[in-house]
Motif scaffolding. Sequence first.
Motif, PDB file in Angstrom:
ATOM      1  N   ASP A  87      -5.154  -9.235   2.393  1.00  0.00           N
ATOM      2  CA  ASP A  87      -4.849  -9.751   3.736  1.00  0.00           C
ATOM      3  C   ASP A  87      -5.745 -10.958   4.032  1.00  0.00           C
ATOM      4  O   ASP A  87      -6.932 -10.940   3.743  1.00  0.00           O
ATOM      5  CB  ASP A  87      -5.087  -8.657   4.781  1.00  0.00           C
ATOM      6  CG  ASP A  87      -4.623  -9.079   6.162  1.00  0.00           C
ATOM      7  OD1 ASP A  87      -3.471  -8.782   6.505  1.00  0.00           O
ATOM      8  OD2 ASP A  87      -5.417  -9.710   6.897  1.00  0.00           O
ATOM      9  N   PRO A  88      -5.140 -12.026   4.607  1.00  0.00           N
ATOM     10  CA  PRO A  88      -5.937 -13.242   4.809  1.00  0.00           C
ATOM     11  C   PRO A  88      -7.121 -13.047   5.771  1.00  0.00           C
ATOM     12  O   PRO A  88      -8.153 -13.700   5.611  1.00  0.00           O
ATOM     13  CB  PRO A  88      -4.931 -14.245   5.388  1.00  0.00           C
ATOM     14  CG  PRO A  88      -3.794 -13.416   5.894  1.00  0.00           C
ATOM     15  CD  PRO A  88      -3.743 -12.200   5.039  1.00  0.00           C
ATOM     16  N   ASN A  89      -6.963 -12.175   6.761  1.00  0.00           N
ATOM     17  CA  ASN A  89      -8.039 -11.999   7.742  1.00  0.00           C
ATOM     18  C   ASN A  89      -8.903 -10.783   7.485  1.00  0.00           C
ATOM     19  O   ASN A  89     -10.122 -10.840   7.588  1.00  0.00           O
ATOM     20  CB  ASN A  89      -7.448 -11.863   9.151  1.00  0.00           C
ATOM     21  CG  ASN A  89      -6.737 -13.123   9.591  1.00  0.00           C
ATOM     22  OD1 ASN A  89      -7.247 -14.212   9.403  1.00  0.00           O
ATOM     23  ND2 ASN A  89      -5.550 -12.966  10.149  1.00  0.00           N
ATOM     24  N   TYR A  90      -8.248  -9.661   7.160  1.00  0.00           N
ATOM     25  CA  TYR A  90      -8.995  -8.406   7.129  1.00  0.00           C
ATOM     26  C   TYR A  90      -9.132  -7.832   5.726  1.00  0.00           C
ATOM     27  O   TYR A  90      -9.614  -6.726   5.547  1.00  0.00           O
ATOM     28  CB  TYR A  90      -8.315  -7.390   8.050  1.00  0.00           C
ATOM     29  CG  TYR A  90      -8.345  -7.850   9.488  1.00  0.00           C
ATOM     30  CD1 TYR A  90      -9.505  -7.713  10.242  1.00  0.00           C
ATOM     31  CD2 TYR A  90      -7.251  -8.472  10.070  1.00  0.00           C
ATOM     32  CE1 TYR A  90      -9.562  -8.175  11.544  1.00  0.00           C
ATOM     33  CE2 TYR A  90      -7.295  -8.935  11.373  1.00  0.00           C
ATOM     34  CZ  TYR A  90      -8.452  -8.785  12.107  1.00  0.00           C
ATOM     35  OH  TYR A  90      -8.519  -9.238  13.387  1.00  0.00           O
ATOM     36  N   ARG A 113     -15.826 -14.758   1.205  1.00  0.00           N
ATOM     37  CA  ARG A 113     -16.629 -15.333   2.291  1.00  0.00           C
ATOM     38  C   ARG A 113     -18.120 -15.104   2.049  1.00  0.00           C
ATOM     39  O   ARG A 113     -18.942 -15.983   2.289  1.00  0.00           O
ATOM     40  CB  ARG A 113     -16.241 -14.691   3.633  1.00  0.00           C
ATOM     41  CG  ARG A 113     -14.984 -15.227   4.214  1.00  0.00           C
ATOM     42  CD  ARG A 113     -15.114 -16.629   4.733  1.00  0.00           C
ATOM     43  NE  ARG A 113     -16.098 -16.748   5.811  1.00  0.00           N
ATOM     44  CZ  ARG A 113     -16.425 -17.888   6.389  1.00  0.00           C
ATOM     45  NH1 ARG A 113     -15.879 -19.003   5.992  1.00  0.00           N
ATOM     46  NH2 ARG A 113     -17.316 -17.918   7.371  1.00  0.00           N
ATOM     47  N   ARG A 142     -11.804 -19.025   2.622  1.00  0.00           N
ATOM     48  CA  ARG A 142     -10.781 -17.974   2.596  1.00  0.00           C
ATOM     49  C   ARG A 142      -9.541 -18.431   1.850  1.00  0.00           C
ATOM     50  O   ARG A 142      -9.180 -19.594   1.930  1.00  0.00           O
ATOM     51  CB  ARG A 142     -10.321 -17.676   4.030  1.00  0.00           C
ATOM     52  CG  ARG A 142     -11.140 -16.716   4.720  1.00  0.00           C
ATOM     53  CD  ARG A 142     -10.727 -16.527   6.153  1.00  0.00           C
ATOM     54  NE  ARG A 142     -11.851 -15.890   6.789  1.00  0.00           N
ATOM     55  CZ  ARG A 142     -12.179 -14.631   6.587  1.00  0.00           C
ATOM     56  NH1 ARG A 142     -11.441 -13.865   5.802  1.00  0.00           N
ATOM     57  NH2 ARG A 142     -13.243 -14.117   7.147  1.00  0.00           N
TER      58      ARG A 142
END
Lengths: 424, 291
Positions: B130-133, B141, B147
């Motif tokens: 998942d790109p965010n989580y 990161r 990302r």
Amino acid sequence: MFLRKPLRLFGLSLLILLLATVTVTGQDAVELSWITDLPGAEEVAARFTEYNPNITVRVDKVSFREVFQQNQIRLGSGSSEPDIVSVDAPVVASYGFRGWLLPLDDAIPAEQIDGWVDALHTSSIYNGQLLAPPIWNSAQVMYYNAALMEAAGITPPASDERWTWEQVTEAAQALASDADADGVNDVWGLQFGQYNRIYQLQPIPESLPTAVLGDDGLTVEGIIDSDDWVKAFTWFSDLHNTINVSPQGGISSGELFRNSQLGIYVDGGWMINQFINNPLDFDWGVAPHPYWDGGEVTVPGDSWHLGVNPNSEHTEEAAAFVAFASSPEAGRIWFDVWGVWPAHEEMLAEFAEDPANAEFPNLAFVVAAGEAPYVTPRPLTVGYLEYEEILSDAFEDIRNGADVAETLGQAAGRIEREMDKYRE
Amino acid sequence: MLNKLRLERWTPAFFLAPAIILLIVFRYIPIVLGFEEALYTNSLSLAGARKFVGLNNFIAVFEDPVVWGSFKTTMVFSLVVNPLQVGLALLLAELINQRVPGIAVFRAIYLVPVAISMNVTAIAWGLALDPNYGLINGIIRTLGLPRQPFLQHPSQALWSIIGIISWIGVPYWSLFFLAGLQGISSDVLESARVDGAGSLRTFISIKLPLLRRIIAFVLVSDTVVNFTLFAPIYLITRGGPQLSTHLVMYEAYRRGLVYGDIGIASAIISVLLIVVVAFVAVEFIVLRPRH
């Protein structure tokens, strides 16, 4: 010799079994099959059997996507099962066109038909025939996290105050924050429950206002790639890609809201029950569905409908079940089990006047039920399945930053090609 | 005497019969029915009825840019994923075939992905990417790198899918190579060593030729598996973004089970079957045993 006794016993049990079968058949015991994903289906089926002890309903629970697949593969092959067909409102026309639903005009009591909310009644008809009665009613509303709003210095809307999308965007920008600067917002401003389905996103272009389908029920070129649509979905793209108030990826909006990571959350009224039964640990509120400044108010809603397989061996019994499942009594069960309100006008009125619903959180149900007059049915087309699936691809691509005009143009081309088979 | 001879002649047939009958019932008959179905179209106005349309479904398949695109994507995907998986599986097998203390533990660790179902793997990796989580972006990161969108971007999605399925595929196929390597007589390897061959030389000149049949088997099986890949596409990307992971099986699924067009779906599957058979035939010819 010693083998005789067991043999005789076996013979006897066989006879009893045979007799039992005959007795049961004598009472015309019927088992109806029904494929669904709905909470409350078992309860409605059980109540029906209380009134009709010779009829049982076998509820086959599958996921939302599989309801369509499993029904379509069986109906398409002319199978006699399922007897009862779950029909999502927008595919009534598609199933009707293919001859998959038995007309039920004579099977449902006239006063029951007259009692349904207009939009739901309209969705249940194809070619002038009643094919699939609605079983409940729904509408999308705007939920908000009052604590996050306060922290961001925003006054939340009153429960009867309809915000414009412009107001929502402004609030979402104030709500979104990335305090730890890791590149991912700690709090997102706005997200939709079903962020890639036309069901949820239809009001974005429609409220401008602009059409979502040609008058012939098939044409999309010049409509879903129009300047209005590009404008509407450029806003949607910006939410995810430029002003960065909505998350990309598959993270569940409901979970984000529950975890205080989402300020404004647009989703169905059925979430209210979840928020009451499994309480949120922050103050929340509900307001009517947003619209564009100067545009029209249109709200996604509608219901699952039920129909009868014309090839069923028990059409009469199946029709009786459909009549019951769409009655006011069943409406009460649907509401009690998962908080979707009844499809019946009269019950909605009682609902709004019930003193028990005057205070929050029950007031939330009244807000949602009050959206009924603004509910716009989904585009009425025999090619809805293709229309929806291809638009889902497009919406997902737009969320991920694809060029809006190009994506909508390609989607229009793909849908047009699929619609060709209905034009012949 | 004659009876006995006759009996002996029929014995193999007797033992082969169950397998052959099952193959016919569950493979060949469905294939024939599939080809037949591809010649019909569902009636659009009468449930269960169908109309003979000859080769129209096949023509429609060749004229539709989305179907064509899915064949092209599948071809690129296969040309990358099969050699990659077979190569890495060979390497992994060679590594875990070493006689060092505790190698059994390493073998077990490498084989864990095989024991997890494809569906669970697909969903878990979908979350991890998942790109965010996602876990992977968390690690990226932490290393101070930017990302990555992975499954969200058309330039990375197909590669991510290749990575996810190789996570299972490489250890799975390496099992076959490991068995093959362990079957090579130590005398052969010993004499190579005495003749002064290093590990690389031994691997290329001794082990690879002896593994030829197993390589052929693995390559053919892997080709078939990957041409018909469906679960991760259905569960994670749904063919996107921008049709970049739109493989043939997913298109056939959509036509048949979402749009309800079984005729076109059958035509797509029939064409795919022909392509797979052609691929497999070439692989068999190239890797045929040299006597």
